[in-house]
Design a protein around this motif. Structure first.
Motif, short mmCIF file in Angstrom:
data_model
loop_
_atom_site.label_atom_id
_atom_site.label_comp_id
_atom_site.label_asym_id
_atom_site.label_seq_id
_atom_site.Cartn_x
_atom_site.Cartn_y
_atom_site.Cartn_z
N ARG A 98 -2.12 -42.35 -18.73
CA ARG A 98 -1.07 -41.32 -18.70
C ARG A 98 -1.04 -40.81 -17.27
N ALA A 135 -2.52 -35.34 -25.67
CA ALA A 135 -3.87 -35.87 -25.93
C ALA A 135 -4.84 -35.48 -24.81
N LYS A 136 -6.05 -35.13 -25.20
CA LYS A 136 -7.08 -34.70 -24.24
C LYS A 136 -8.10 -35.78 -23.92
N ASN A 137 -8.27 -36.76 -24.84
CA ASN A 137 -9.29 -37.78 -24.62
C ASN A 137 -8.96 -39.03 -25.44
N LYS A 138 -9.82 -40.05 -25.33
CA LYS A 138 -9.54 -41.31 -26.01
C LYS A 138 -9.60 -41.17 -27.53
N ASP A 139 -10.40 -40.23 -28.04
CA ASP A 139 -10.43 -40.02 -29.48
C ASP A 139 -9.08 -39.51 -29.99
N ASP A 140 -8.45 -38.64 -29.22
CA ASP A 140 -7.11 -38.16 -29.59
C ASP A 140 -6.11 -39.32 -29.63
N ASN A 171 -6.78 -42.57 -30.05
CA ASN A 171 -7.10 -43.41 -31.21
C ASN A 171 -6.60 -42.80 -32.50
#
Length: 96
Positions: A7, A63-68, A70
């Protein structure tokens, strides 16, 4: 296979990557072995469907991180129904 989701801080024109002059905020790169090209193609199709959805795109912005990321992809895929073009009838409405 690996999927890289970028992003960008600001929308940027990416000469040579797009057929049209368009500023982009997201880059998705999918890397994998040549013998898995169909699997990689399907991953690309799933990501393009997510990016085409207005709600998903807004969630990707937030989204703040890769978990968001996913989680957004998982929720989208679970809530999406794929209908083959030959079986699609615009007169029939399918309720969830």
């Amino acid at each position: 296979p690996k999927l890289v989701f970028l992003r960008l801080e600001a929308a940027t024109e990416l000469p040579g990557l797009l057929e049209v002059k368009l500023r982009s905020r997201f880059i998705v790169l999918i890397i994998g072995p040549a013998d898995r090209h169909l699997h990689l193609y399907e991953m690309g199709r799933a990501m393009s469907a997510c990016m085409a959805d207005d709600v998903c795109r807004e969630l990707f912005y937030a989204a703040k991180n890769k978990d968001d990321i996913n989680h957004i992809i998982d929720v989208f895929n679970r809530g999406t129904m794929v209908i083959p073009p030959g079986e699609w009838n615009p007169k029939i409405r399918i309720e969830p």
